[in-house]
Design a protein around this motif. Sequence first.
Motif, PDB file in Angstrom:
ATOM      1  N   ILE A 172       0.843  -1.174   0.000  1.00 31.22           N
ATOM      2  CA  ILE A 172       0.000   0.000   0.000  1.00 31.22           C
ATOM      3  C   ILE A 172       0.880   1.225   0.000  1.00 31.22           C
ATOM      4  O   ILE A 172       2.074   1.155   0.222  1.00 31.22           O
ATOM      5  CB  ILE A 172      -0.952  -0.006   1.202  1.00 31.22           C
ATOM      6  N   SER A 173       0.257   2.343  -0.212  1.00 29.99           N
ATOM      7  CA  SER A 173       1.039   3.539  -0.469  1.00 29.99           C
ATOM      8  C   SER A 173       1.908   3.960   0.697  1.00 29.99           C
ATOM      9  O   SER A 173       2.864   4.658   0.515  1.00 29.99           O
ATOM     10  CB  SER A 173       0.098   4.671  -0.819  1.00 29.99           C
ATOM     11  N   GLY A 174       1.579   3.544   1.887  1.00 28.98           N
ATOM     12  CA  GLY A 174       2.396   3.946   3.008  1.00 28.98           C
ATOM     13  C   GLY A 174       3.728   3.230   3.039  1.00 28.98           C
ATOM     14  O   GLY A 174       4.620   3.606   3.772  1.00 28.98           O
ATOM     15  N   GLY A 225       4.801   7.573  -2.341  1.00 25.92           N
ATOM     16  CA  GLY A 225       4.795   7.028  -3.687  1.00 25.92           C
ATOM     17  C   GLY A 225       6.218   6.778  -4.124  1.00 25.92           C
ATOM     18  O   GLY A 225       7.159   6.960  -3.344  1.00 25.92           O
ATOM     19  N   VAL A 226       6.374   6.362  -5.366  1.00 26.68           N
ATOM     20  CA  VAL A 226       7.718   6.135  -5.883  1.00 26.68           C
ATOM     21  C   VAL A 226       8.444   7.476  -6.004  1.00 26.68           C
ATOM     22  O   VAL A 226       9.656   7.556  -5.863  1.00 26.68           O
ATOM     23  CB  VAL A 226       7.645   5.429  -7.253  1.00 26.68           C
ATOM     24  N   PHE A 227       7.692   8.524  -6.235  1.00 27.56           N
ATOM     25  CA  PHE A 227       8.318   9.811  -6.547  1.00 27.56           C
ATOM     26  C   PHE A 227       8.066  10.902  -5.518  1.00 27.56           C
ATOM     27  O   PHE A 227       8.460  12.028  -5.729  1.00 27.56           O
ATOM     28  CB  PHE A 227       7.797  10.303  -7.913  1.00 27.56           C
ATOM     29  N   SER A 228       7.398  10.570  -4.448  1.00 32.73           N
ATOM     30  CA  SER A 228       7.029  11.639  -3.517  1.00 32.73           C
ATOM     31  C   SER A 228       6.702  11.096  -2.134  1.00 32.73           C
ATOM     32  O   SER A 228       6.507   9.901  -1.953  1.00 32.73           O
ATOM     33  CB  SER A 228       5.788  12.358  -4.043  1.00 32.73           C
ATOM     34  N   THR A 229       6.645  12.042  -1.193  1.00 35.85           N
ATOM     35  CA  THR A 229       6.115  11.744   0.131  1.00 35.85           C
ATOM     36  C   THR A 229       4.874  12.606   0.282  1.00 35.85           C
ATOM     37  O   THR A 229       4.890  13.770  -0.116  1.00 35.85           O
ATOM     38  CB  THR A 229       7.115  12.192   1.221  1.00 35.85           C
ATOM     39  N   ILE A 246      -0.116  17.459   1.405  1.00 36.66           N
ATOM     40  CA  ILE A 246       0.972  18.053   0.624  1.00 36.66           C
ATOM     41  C   ILE A 246       1.833  16.940   0.045  1.00 36.66           C
ATOM     42  O   ILE A 246       2.347  16.085   0.766  1.00 36.66           O
ATOM     43  CB  ILE A 246       1.820  19.012   1.487  1.00 36.66           C
ATOM     44  N   LYS A 247       1.908  16.966  -1.280  1.00 35.29           N
ATOM     45  CA  LYS A 247       2.731  15.973  -1.977  1.00 35.29           C
ATOM     46  C   LYS A 247       4.098  16.607  -2.188  1.00 35.29           C
ATOM     47  O   LYS A 247       4.234  17.559  -2.958  1.00 35.29           O
ATOM     48  CB  LYS A 247       2.049  15.612  -3.304  1.00 35.29           C
ATOM     49  N   ILE A 248       5.081  16.104  -1.465  1.00 33.74           N
ATOM     50  CA  ILE A 248       6.435  16.661  -1.541  1.00 33.74           C
ATOM     51  C   ILE A 248       7.225  15.811  -2.545  1.00 33.74           C
ATOM     52  O   ILE A 248       7.549  14.648  -2.283  1.00 33.74           O
ATOM     53  CB  ILE A 248       7.133  16.633  -0.152  1.00 33.74           C
ATOM     54  N   LEU A 269      -2.892  19.802  -1.921  1.00 27.31           N
ATOM     55  CA  LEU A 269      -4.095  19.142  -2.455  1.00 27.31           C
ATOM     56  C   LEU A 269      -5.149  19.035  -1.362  1.00 27.31           C
ATOM     57  O   LEU A 269      -4.814  19.105  -0.175  1.00 27.31           O
ATOM     58  CB  LEU A 269      -3.742  17.723  -2.923  1.00 27.31           C
ATOM     59  N   GLU A 270      -6.374  18.833  -1.774  1.00 25.16           N
ATOM     60  CA  GLU A 270      -7.387  18.545  -0.761  1.00 25.16           C
ATOM     61  C   GLU A 270      -6.976  17.243  -0.061  1.00 25.16           C
ATOM     62  O   GLU A 270      -6.360  16.355  -0.667  1.00 25.16           O
ATOM     63  CB  GLU A 270      -8.770  18.389  -1.382  1.00 25.16           C
ATOM     64  N   SER A 271      -7.331  17.151   1.197  1.00 20.30           N
ATOM     65  CA  SER A 271      -6.913  15.979   1.959  1.00 20.30           C
ATOM     66  C   SER A 271      -8.000  14.908   1.942  1.00 20.30           C
ATOM     67  O   SER A 271      -9.160  15.194   2.229  1.00 20.30           O
ATOM     68  CB  SER A 271      -6.638  16.428   3.394  1.00 20.30           C
ATOM     69  N   PRO A 309      -5.873   0.983  -7.815  1.00 18.06           N
ATOM     70  CA  PRO A 309      -6.489   1.298  -6.517  1.00 18.06           C
ATOM     71  C   PRO A 309      -5.678   2.267  -5.658  1.00 18.06           C
ATOM     72  O   PRO A 309      -6.250   3.051  -4.913  1.00 18.06           O
ATOM     73  CB  PRO A 309      -6.613  -0.079  -5.840  1.00 18.06           C
ATOM     74  N   ASP A 310      -4.354   2.243  -5.787  1.00 18.16           N
ATOM     75  CA  ASP A 310      -3.503   3.156  -5.000  1.00 18.16           C
ATOM     76  C   ASP A 310      -3.759   4.614  -5.356  1.00 18.16           C
ATOM     77  O   ASP A 310      -3.469   5.511  -4.556  1.00 18.16           O
ATOM     78  CB  ASP A 310      -2.014   2.902  -5.278  1.00 18.16           C
ATOM     79  N   ASN A 311      -4.208   4.844  -6.578  1.00 19.77           N
ATOM     80  CA  ASN A 311      -4.372   6.216  -7.053  1.00 19.77           C
ATOM     81  C   ASN A 311      -5.837   6.656  -7.048  1.00 19.77           C
ATOM     82  O   ASN A 311      -6.228   7.556  -7.787  1.00 19.77           O
ATOM     83  CB  ASN A 311      -3.758   6.364  -8.453  1.00 19.77           C
ATOM     84  N   CYS A 326      -6.503  10.397  -8.105  1.00 18.13           N
ATOM     85  CA  CYS A 326      -5.337  11.242  -7.813  1.00 18.13           C
ATOM     86  C   CYS A 326      -4.127  10.763  -8.609  1.00 18.13           C
ATOM     87  O   CYS A 326      -4.242   9.868  -9.444  1.00 18.13           O
ATOM     88  CB  CYS A 326      -5.032  11.234  -6.307  1.00 18.13           C
ATOM     89  N   ASP A 327      -2.995  11.349  -8.344  1.00 18.30           N
ATOM     90  CA  ASP A 327      -1.714  11.051  -8.986  1.00 18.30           C
ATOM     91  C   ASP A 327      -1.766  11.193 -10.511  1.00 18.30           C
ATOM     92  O   ASP A 327      -1.853  10.202 -11.245  1.00 18.30           O
ATOM     93  CB  ASP A 327      -1.206   9.649  -8.601  1.00 18.30           C
ATOM     94  N   PHE A 328      -1.662  12.424 -10.935  1.00 17.79           N
ATOM     95  CA  PHE A 328      -1.659  12.705 -12.371  1.00 17.79           C
ATOM     96  C   PHE A 328      -0.224  12.856 -12.890  1.00 17.79           C
ATOM     97  O   PHE A 328       0.013  13.491 -13.897  1.00 17.79           O
ATOM     98  CB  PHE A 328      -2.507  13.957 -12.640  1.00 17.79           C
TER      99      PHE A 328
HETATM  100  N1  LIG Z   1      -4.745  14.237  -1.471  1.00 15.86           N
HETATM  101  C1  LIG Z   1      -4.357  13.199  -0.733  1.00 15.86           C
HETATM  102  N2  LIG Z   1      -4.920  12.949   0.463  1.00 15.86           N
HETATM  103  C2  LIG Z   1      -4.540  11.874   1.205  1.00 15.86           C
HETATM  104  N3  LIG Z   1      -3.599  10.996   0.834  1.00 15.86           N
HETATM  105  C3  LIG Z   1      -3.010  11.181  -0.359  1.00 15.86           C
HETATM  106  C4  LIG Z   1      -3.343  12.288  -1.198  1.00 15.86           C
HETATM  107  N4  LIG Z   1      -2.593  12.206  -2.331  1.00 15.86           N
HETATM  108  C5  LIG Z   1      -1.841  11.108  -2.185  1.00 15.86           C
HETATM  109  N5  LIG Z   1      -2.069  10.488  -1.012  1.00 15.86           N
HETATM  110  C6  LIG Z   1      -1.445   9.235  -0.523  1.00 15.86           C
HETATM  111  O1  LIG Z   1      -0.112   9.172  -0.982  1.00 15.86           O
HETATM  112  C7  LIG Z   1       0.059   8.057  -1.873  1.00 15.86           C
HETATM  113  C8  LIG Z   1       1.037   8.443  -2.967  1.00 15.86           C
HETATM  114  O2  LIG Z   1       0.506   9.531  -3.699  1.00 15.86           O
HETATM  115  P1  LIG Z   1       0.749   9.663  -5.268  1.00 15.86           P
HETATM  116  O3  LIG Z   1       0.290   8.387  -5.928  1.00 15.86           O
HETATM  117  O4  LIG Z   1       0.142  10.930  -5.739  1.00 15.86           O
HETATM  118  O5  LIG Z   1       2.337   9.744  -5.281  1.00 15.86           O
HETATM  119  P2  LIG Z   1       3.385   9.235  -6.371  1.00 15.86           P
HETATM  120  O6  LIG Z   1       4.740   9.526  -5.841  1.00 15.86           O
HETATM  121  O7  LIG Z   1       3.028   9.813  -7.697  1.00 15.86           O
HETATM  122  O8  LIG Z   1       3.084   7.695  -6.324  1.00 15.86           O
HETATM  123  P3  LIG Z   1       3.261   6.529  -7.381  1.00 15.86           P
HETATM  124  O9  LIG Z   1       4.000   7.087  -8.530  1.00 15.86           O
HETATM  125  O10 LIG Z   1       3.978   5.492  -6.596  1.00 15.86           O
HETATM  126  O11 LIG Z   1       1.843   6.090  -7.742  1.00 15.86           O
HETATM  127  C9  LIG Z   1      -1.352   7.718  -2.361  1.00 15.86           C
HETATM  128  O12 LIG Z   1      -1.493   6.348  -2.714  1.00 15.86           O
HETATM  129  C10 LIG Z   1      -2.189   8.049  -1.132  1.00 15.86           C
HETATM  130  O13 LIG Z   1      -2.183   6.978  -0.210  1.00 15.86           O
END
Ligand SMILES: Nc1ncnc2c1ncn2[C@@H]1O[C@H](COP(=O)(O)OP(=O)(O)OP(=O)(O)O)[C@@H](O)[C@H]1O
Length: 469
Positions: A74-76, A160-164, A183-185, A234-236, A285-287, A300-302
């Motif tokens: 899972i994403s965590g 995610g692979v690219f962010s926290t 906040i997607k860092i 982003l909205e939470s 499902p993760d997105n 999410c995750d565009f």
């Molecule tokens: N707006 C949000 N509110 C709550 N949790 C979020 C939000 N955006 C992302 N997350 C959590 O963070 C995870 C990773 O986000 P996201 O997929 O945007 O990052 P990523 O680095 O592009 O990931 P990946 O490339 O691995 O799919 C999501 O699966 C979700 O659990």
Amino acid sequence: MDAILEKHRQLQFQKEHQGPVPCHDSTEVTSLDRDAATTEVKDANSVTVIVDEKSYTMGKTPPIQPNISINSGISGDQRTACVSGVQEGIPMGERSSDILCDDIFGVSPIRVQKSGNLEGMHVRKNSLRDNWDDEHGYYKYHLGEVLDGHYRITAGSGKGVFSTVVQAKDLKAGENDPEEVAIKIICNEKERYKSGKREVSVLEKLSSADCEDKRHCVRFISSFMYRDHLCLVLESLHMNLREVIKKFGRDIGLKLTAVRTYSKQLFIALKLLKDCSILHCDIKPDNILVNGSKNLLKLCDFGSALPAGINDITPILVSRFYRAPEIILGLPYDHSLDMWSVGCCLYELYTGKILFPGGTNNGMLWLHMQLKGPFPKKMLRKGAFTTQHFDQDLNFHATDENLMKKKAVNKLCMNVKPSGVGPKISSLPGEDQKMLSRFKDLLEKMFVLDPQKRLTVSQALSHPFITGE
Ligand SMILES: Nc1ncnc2c1ncn2[C@@H]1O[C@H](COP(=O)(O)OP(=O)(O)OP(=O)(O)O)[C@@H](O)[C@H]1O
């Protein structure tokens, strides 16, 4: 979540009494608080590589896929791509200097910078980074920290692979602004910064096309730079659908009425993408995020999104299990690739199981054919990568190691007898049979192999499973 607990109860009842069970007709997905902390899975021996999202295009050397293992979940979870070797049987001289690695379970497509060994890879060392980054370029946040003098971090949310992703409180929120934000860092790396900027422009486009916030894509609030990291506000939301399935529906899935609610919202999101000429290219499902009550979802995750019509042919677009056959075969693609991915998610929501858990693209094609029969020859003839998977007579050629062990695969692909989705979906007592057969019909149409004949988003929105008519 009542709907899921109800499904558990039905299964249990069925086991014990082998007969039908009286059933509530709960259509709502109701609240159930997240209580499990996210786990960090880290392999001490893994070596992280920095990956670059630009995929290889038609006409270049076909990609060689090193055996990449990614600790995923899972994403965590901490997802770490580690190179464990190179593909057998391919002479070194034939390898492109840019080796693409395929994703595995749930992980977005990634690309390593050099093949086989770690030489030339962008391996980060702590000593080379400012000490607010970890060795992989992720920002090392701490709870209570205030970002940009504006957002106080209250909790971790995902990785995610690219962010926290963190939860934060907006210290300057106006009367109508949400106090809680996510906040997607983005990782501190040039290519990640560029793809983050692209994600911002996609989010802006989607948000301005949906002023009333009714179309199920995550709301973009703003962006800023903080200690060399691009941050997206982003909205939470509460949790993603992988977490929902894992927590409440593992191997069982959700109740059909809940799946119907989610399906409709996903199709509305797809319609927004269509109206904005955007392909998401990483629906899984993760997105897909849900609110605290679990009755509202948002895509999410565009970060992998593309403008429709670009059509760079690449066999690793979209996370593998959710990847449409036209991508694997190297055909032009459009909005129907997202429809395929949504179909995979809906199946997973209802059954708790992954529909196409192929170990390679070759294995994926075999699973597609088992479900839907042989590919139309016309389609195969047009594919840039067809020869990697079919011989000159267009018979399937298994290269996937696991498949090669199976006798059935040696038969000509023309002999493949499609199972269809129906037999894979068991009917539970109490489930509305009419609604279930409509669900099967919907999925059957979403999994049409030929993208041009696949269900369109308008057709999906007026399908009887959705309208109930
Ligand atoms: N707006 C949000 N509110 C709550 N949790 C979020 C939000 N955006 C992302 N997350 C959590 O963070 C995870 C990773 O986000 P996201 O997929 O945007 O990052 P990523 O680095 O592009 O990931 P990946 O490339 O691995 O799919 C999501 O699966 C979700 O659990």
